[in-house]
Motif scaffolding. Structure first.
Motif, short mmCIF file in Angstrom:
data_model
loop_
_atom_site.label_atom_id
_atom_site.label_comp_id
_atom_site.label_asym_id
_atom_site.label_seq_id
_atom_site.Cartn_x
_atom_site.Cartn_y
_atom_site.Cartn_z
N PRO A 35 0.75 -0.98 -0.01
CA PRO A 35 0.07 0.15 -0.15
C PRO A 35 0.90 1.24 -0.16
N SER A 36 0.41 2.36 -0.23
CA SER A 36 0.83 3.66 -0.38
C SER A 36 1.52 4.00 1.07
N GLY A 37 2.76 4.75 1.17
CA GLY A 37 3.15 4.78 2.40
C GLY A 37 3.86 3.88 3.36
N SER A 38 3.81 2.51 2.73
CA SER A 38 4.31 1.12 3.23
C SER A 38 5.71 1.09 3.32
N GLY A 39 6.64 2.03 2.59
CA GLY A 39 7.92 2.14 2.75
C GLY A 39 8.63 1.76 1.77
N LYS A 40 8.06 1.38 0.44
CA LYS A 40 8.63 0.91 -0.71
C LYS A 40 10.09 1.70 -1.33
N SER A 41 9.59 3.06 -1.46
CA SER A 41 10.36 3.78 -2.07
C SER A 41 11.69 4.02 -0.87
N THR A 42 11.09 4.20 0.22
CA THR A 42 12.23 4.22 1.30
C THR A 42 13.34 3.14 1.09
N LEU A 43 12.70 1.93 1.18
CA LEU A 43 13.55 1.03 1.31
C LEU A 43 14.60 0.89 0.06
N1 LIG Z 1 11.53 12.86 3.61
C1 LIG Z 1 10.64 12.08 4.46
N2 LIG Z 1 10.27 12.68 5.76
C2 LIG Z 1 9.46 12.50 6.43
N3 LIG Z 1 8.79 11.33 6.09
C3 LIG Z 1 8.84 10.74 5.04
C4 LIG Z 1 9.88 11.25 4.03
N4 LIG Z 1 9.74 10.23 3.09
C5 LIG Z 1 8.64 9.72 3.26
N5 LIG Z 1 8.18 9.54 4.54
C6 LIG Z 1 7.13 8.73 5.02
O1 LIG Z 1 7.70 7.37 5.18
C7 LIG Z 1 6.68 6.61 4.88
C8 LIG Z 1 7.20 5.58 3.71
O2 LIG Z 1 7.03 6.25 2.65
P1 LIG Z 1 7.60 5.79 1.31
O3 LIG Z 1 7.70 6.87 0.40
O4 LIG Z 1 8.73 4.97 1.23
O5 LIG Z 1 6.14 5.05 0.73
P2 LIG Z 1 5.90 4.13 -0.53
O6 LIG Z 1 5.54 2.57 0.15
O7 LIG Z 1 6.84 4.49 -1.41
O8 LIG Z 1 4.56 4.71 -0.84
P3 LIG Z 1 3.80 5.08 -2.40
O9 LIG Z 1 3.35 3.84 -3.01
O10 LIG Z 1 2.87 6.29 -2.16
O11 LIG Z 1 5.30 5.70 -3.05
C9 LIG Z 1 5.38 7.29 4.77
O12 LIG Z 1 4.65 7.19 5.98
C10 LIG Z 1 5.85 8.65 4.46
O13 LIG Z 1 5.22 9.64 4.86
#
Ligand SMILES: Nc1ncnc2c1ncn2[C@@H]1O[C@H](COP(=O)(O)OP(=O)(O)OP(=O)(O)O)[C@@H](O)[C@H]1O
Ligand SMILES: [Mg+2]
Lengths: 243, 232, 236
Positions: A35-43
């Motif tokens: 799901p959105s916000g699950s941390g995929k991009s961050t990982l």
């Molecule tokens: N620079 C940042 N500062 C603070 N919080 C952040 C930052 N980047 C991401 N987050 C938070 O970290 C969590 C994971 O975000 P991430 O972008 O990794 O999700 P995602 O799985 O890639 O979502 P999406 O499908 O929407 O791209 C989210 O709760 C987001 O709000």
């Protein structure tokens, strides 16, 4: 090839990656979804150190990427990274975008860099757009140029963060076709995508993230079967509704 | 009335010399302040980009002073104000060699530096942060990314504003007349006083200003078009 | 510094008044506001010509704007102060000639600002008005201009700042506004130019800085209003 060991990350007080341990074997393709916000991009961004981690270790090719001795720029030349928004450099033509790593990192002259860059453009099927500016090509073409640019230094790993989500539907397939081809050529790939057809066909393993945790890590057969994780089932039906 | 236009009266002999000298002084003011202003603007932009609060505040104060005080007053501050700081002997010497033009160049250059550094800064700010990220993820160093990705875009984005400042500077050189620099508008005024040929004196000066301004406008249009950064 | 303010402070504010003519900061403000007020209708006419359908009007307006932009304000002031009385055959007060020059100069700039405001309006606005059966005049004055001008209020306030700074050129033709008064003070007190011009610069700075902060504030307000963010702010 890539190994996560107990990796955790916080944004301020918010823990967005939770003790993830997993391995990406050399030459395999991993699809990440969730799901959105699950941390995929961050990982995936931790792998080339666009994001730092606070706990655990990440090794690429056996090397701890966060070790003091590691030069982050050298690390990044060995890892191609593709963004949702392509991020081509608008002041450079297509061919200059592709040549930029050769010229500015390997310090080659334009003449030296040109043949390799042209070859790479041919591989992504855009030799005829060499002298166009990014503003004059389509989204699908832009993403293929971005892929060519990230492959020009022959990285062993290619990471893609939703490479087709910004594209019009008719352009998604040209990019996926290219990715399918690359995956077959043995590069190690981590791809965040919600294109489940692509995942089923190309992925060696699919990772499902939820709330920062790696909830499920399975081969496609299991992932899409009735014996899958209940969270995955809910997620799959929700994205089917949206498509 | 009985006033007959006669440009020949003004376009000859001593008056023609004065006009030519005026043009030359105007161009010296314009070109030198432009160069010094641009160089200083780049330095200011770099200093402001470094995350160190005291220097950032200093640059901000410099910019705000020059934007919120009339150009003419900035000239006065240098011309009348700076002189008292110097010893009398130095002042006498400066007056002998015609220091007004030096003060004018300093004041104009500082003023333009303030405006141009703001233009650079807003050029930088309109680049999407993802450009930096993309450049770094290729493996470029911070300086490499600046040199090959950010700055080439920044100056293109700032170019139309910088060219606008160039025209403003050209016209602004006329204010140097206010501290006695014998540039074009000063000479026009002088010739008018001497010859009573009001319309001819101002007509010729105005025509010359317009000619050069139009050249600057035309060049600006060409350059802006040539280097426009098209971002989707 | 304080002595100068004590001795000449009143002069800085109102010139020789009430023993002589009103001058100083008061005159600077009057000149600036009157100039803006007179410029405004001229600028609207230029903007309408620039954005309108008539080709000859367009060409005239464009020619005017480009020509004026090519001339230093000081030259316009010389024309107004030295040549204009000669041409019309009777003398004009220096203050008026300064205002005339500023109005001509600023009409070109303010006209372009308002024209940009008109061009920035969504196309639907004109069409909606036409669909209602409104003619050119009501469409322009009841639908287009009110919105366009509202959107460029920050630009108009910013022009006021510019005019205040430009009015300092009055000192060159002996208009007793703020700068001229301080030049007089300087010739009385020859030993303190740094303090005198420091005070002068500071006076302009306070005025113009405050106005440019107001411009920024208005810009944010109006940008928010256009995107509807103010509503959220009010509710929250
Ligand atoms: N620079 C940042 N500062 C603070 N919080 C952040 C930052 N980047 C991401 N987050 C938070 O970290 C969590 C994971 O975000 P991430 O972008 O990794 O999700 P995602 O799985 O890639 O979502 P999406 O499908 O929407 O791209 C989210 O709760 C987001 O709000
Ligand atoms: Mg994401």
């Amino acid at each position: 090839m890539i190994e996560f060991q107990g990796v955790s990350k916080w944004f301020g007080p918010l823990k967005v990656i939770k003790e993830i341990s997993a391995t990406v074997d050399k030459g395999t393709t991993i699809v990440l979804c969730g799901p959105s916000g699950s941390g995929k991009s961050t990982l995936v961004r931790t792998v080339n150190r666009l994001e730092s981690i606070q706990e655990g270790t990440i090794t690429v090719g056996g090397m701890d990427i966060n070790a003091k001795s590691v030069n982050v720029n050298t690390l990044r030349t060995g890892i191609g990274f593709i963004f949702q928004q392509f991020n081509l450099f608008p002041h450079l033509t297509v061919i200059d975008n592709v040549m930029l790593p050769l010229r500015r990192i390997h310090k080659q002259s334009r003449k030296e860099a040109l043949p390799a860059a042209l070859l790479m453009l041919e591989r992504v099927g855009l030799a005829d757009k060499a002298n166009s500016l990014p503003a004059d090509i389509s989204g699908g073409q832009s993403q293929r140029v971005a892929i060519a640019r990230s492959l020009i230094l022959k990285p062993e790993v290619l990471i893609l963060d939703e490479p087709t989500s910004a594209l019009d539907p008719e352009m998604v397939s040209e990019v996926l076709k290219l990715l399918r081809q690359l995956s077959g050529e043995g590069i190690t790939m981590m791809c965040v995508t919600h294109e489940m057809g692509f995942a089923r066909e190309v992925a060696d393993r699919i990772w499902f993230l939820k709330n920062g945790a790696l909830t499920f890590d399975a081969k496609p057969e299991l992932f899409f079967s009735s014996g899958t994780h209940p969270d995955v089932r809910g997620f799959l039906s929700s994205i089917q509704k949206n498509h | 009335m009985g006033y007959h236009l006669d440009f020949g009266k003004v376009l000859q002999g001593e008056y023609l010399d004065l006009i030519l000298q005026g043009i030359q002084t105007t161009m010296v003011l314009f070109v030198l302040s432009w160069i010094f202003g641009l160089v200083l603007a780049i330095i200011l932009t770099v200093v402001r980009a470094v995350k160190f609060r005291p220097t950032q505040l200093l640059v901000a104060a410099f910019v705000e002073y020059h934007r919120n005080v009339p150009m003419l007053i900035q000239l006065f501050v240098w011309y009348f104000g700076f002189a008292v700081v110097l010893p009398d002997a130095v002042n006498e010497y400066l007056n002998d060699i015609g220091a007004e033009i030096g003060y004018a160049i300093v004041a104009l250059a500082l003023n333009k530096a303030a405006y141009m550094s703001e233009d650079f800064r807003s050029g930088m700010r309109s680049i999407h942060p993802a450009q930096m990220e993309a450049a770094r993820s290729i493996g470029l160093t911070y300086l490499g990314a600046m040199r090959w990705v950010i700055l080439p875009q920044a100056w293109r984005l700032a170019l139309p504003a910088l060219l606008g400042q160039t025209l403003i500077l050209f016209k602004g050189t006329s204010l140097a007349a206010g501290i006695g620099v014998a540039e074009l508008s000063y000479q026009a005024r002088y010739i008018e006083e001497q010859s009573f040929r009001i319309f001819e004196a101002y007509g010729i000066a105005t025509a010359i200003y317009m000619l050069i301004s139009f050249a600057i406008m035309w060049l600006s249009a060409v350059l802006s078009d040539r280097f426009r950064l098209r971002v989707k | 510094m304080l002595e100068i303010i004590r001795e000449y402070g009143l002069m800085l504010l109102i010139g020789e008044y009430p023993h002589g003519k009103l001058g100083g900061l008061a005159l600077t403000l009057i000149i600036s506001i009157v100039s803006l007020a007179v410029t405004f209708p001229c600028a609207i006419l230029i903007a309408l010509a620039r954005t309108g359908q008539s080709r000859p009007l367009k060409a005239i307006a464009s020619g005017f704007v480009h020509s004026v932009r090519a001339i230093p304000l000081l030259m316009l002031i010389f024309w107004a102060y030295f040549a204009l009385p000669m041409a019309i055959g009777f003398p004009i007060d220096a203050t008026y000639t300064l205002i005339i020059a500023i109005v001509v100069y600023q009409a070109a700039y303010l006209g372009e600002i308002i024209a940009a405001g008109i061009q920035g309006l969504p196309n639907g606005q004109v069409e909606a008005a036409k669909a209602l059966g409104l003619g050119y005049v009501p469409t322009t004055f009841r639908v287009i201009l009110p919105q366009a001008i509202f959107n460029v209020i920050p630009g108009i306030v910013n022009q006021l700042t510019t005019i205040i700074k430009e009015s300092s050129l009055g000192s060159i033709i002996a208009v007793s506004e703020l700068s001229y008064v301080m030049l007089q003070v300087n010739s009385n007190e020859v030993t303190k130019p740094l303090q005198i011009f420091g005070i002068l610069a500071a006076t302009y700075f306070i005025l113009c800085f405050a106005l440019s902060q107001a411009t920024n504030w208005l810009e944010r307000r109006i940008a928010n209003r256009r995107t509807g963010r103010v509503l959220v702010e009010v509710i929250a």
